[in-house]
Write a protein that holds these residues in place. Structure first.
Motif, PDB file in Angstrom:
ATOM      1  N   ASP A 235       0.740  -1.434   0.244  1.00 16.81           N
ATOM      2  CA  ASP A 235      -0.119  -0.190   0.048  1.00 16.81           C
ATOM      3  C   ASP A 235       0.451   0.906  -0.294  1.00 16.81           C
ATOM      4  O   ASP A 235       1.777   1.036  -0.237  1.00 16.81           O
ATOM      5  CB  ASP A 235      -0.858  -0.009   1.320  1.00 16.81           C
ATOM      6  CG  ASP A 235      -1.913  -1.332   0.731  1.00 16.81           C
ATOM      7  OD1 ASP A 235      -2.418  -0.920  -0.457  1.00 16.81           O
ATOM      8  OD2 ASP A 235      -2.243  -1.905   1.971  1.00 16.81           O
TER       9      ASP A 235
ATOM     10  N   GLN B  74       0.746   5.220   4.256  1.00 13.82           N
ATOM     11  CA  GLN B  74      -0.050   4.719   4.889  1.00 13.82           C
ATOM     12  C   GLN B  74       0.165   3.041   5.889  1.00 13.82           C
ATOM     13  O   GLN B  74       0.364   3.363   6.975  1.00 13.82           O
ATOM     14  CB  GLN B  74      -1.334   3.813   4.373  1.00 13.82           C
ATOM     15  CG  GLN B  74      -2.302   2.886   4.538  1.00 13.82           C
ATOM     16  CD  GLN B  74      -3.452   2.092   3.815  1.00 13.82           C
ATOM     17  OE1 GLN B  74      -3.596   3.217   2.422  1.00 13.82           O
ATOM     18  NE2 GLN B  74      -3.760   1.626   4.247  1.00 13.82           N
TER      19      GLN B  74
ATOM     20  N   ARG C 109       1.896   4.641   8.997  1.00 12.88           N
ATOM     21  CA  ARG C 109       1.251   4.899   9.650  1.00 12.88           C
ATOM     22  C   ARG C 109       0.246   3.646  10.609  1.00 12.88           C
ATOM     23  O   ARG C 109       0.505   3.942  11.896  1.00 12.88           O
ATOM     24  CB  ARG C 109      -0.446   5.748   9.033  1.00 12.88           C
ATOM     25  CG  ARG C 109       0.371   7.113   8.903  1.00 12.88           C
ATOM     26  CD  ARG C 109      -0.536   8.200   8.417  1.00 12.88           C
ATOM     27  NE  ARG C 109      -0.432   9.776   8.283  1.00 12.88           N
ATOM     28  CZ  ARG C 109      -0.838   9.979   7.492  1.00 12.88           C
ATOM     29  NH1 ARG C 109      -2.031   9.987   6.229  1.00 12.88           N
ATOM     30  NH2 ARG C 109      -0.720  11.661   7.627  1.00 12.88           N
ATOM     31  N   LYS C 110       0.663   2.777   9.658  1.00 14.44           N
ATOM     32  CA  LYS C 110       0.221   1.459  11.047  1.00 14.44           C
ATOM     33  C   LYS C 110       1.042   1.197  11.396  1.00 14.44           C
ATOM     34  O   LYS C 110       0.626   1.036  12.563  1.00 14.44           O
ATOM     35  CB  LYS C 110       0.059   0.341  10.083  1.00 14.44           C
ATOM     36  CG  LYS C 110      -1.082   0.515   8.642  1.00 14.44           C
ATOM     37  CD  LYS C 110      -1.283  -0.370   7.595  1.00 14.44           C
ATOM     38  CE  LYS C 110      -2.647  -0.827   6.250  1.00 14.44           C
ATOM     39  NZ  LYS C 110      -2.449  -0.875   5.694  1.00 14.44           N
TER      40      LYS C 110
END
Length: 71
Positions: free
Chosen positions: A42, A46, A49-50
């Motif tokens: 991805d 993103q 941030r995960k």
């Protein structure tokens, strides 16, 4: 795609092998997983941030344990 997806491999090393070798557990294992696959599955931001979400959770859990042990 199920057994050896390319977004979990780097230089012939699979993320799960690193996680297991270091005994990282769920939260820290996910931190490593998302960092190492950032931008491969991805969007990079993103994934980072995960990783941060799981690291924050690990920090909070560790702080709770330290408070509990100090009582």
């Amino acid at each position: 795609m199920v057994n050896h997806p390319s977004h979990y491999q780097g230089n012939g090393i699979e993320v799960i092998d690193v996680i297991e070798a270091f005994g990282l557990g769920f939260c820290l294992g996910n931190v490593v997983k998302y960092i190492l696959r950032a931008g491969k599955k991805d969007a990079r931001l993103q994934e980072l941030r995960k990783a941060m979400w799981y690291l924050d959770r690990e920090i909070n859990n560790t702080m709770k344990e330290e408070v509990k042990d100090g009582e």
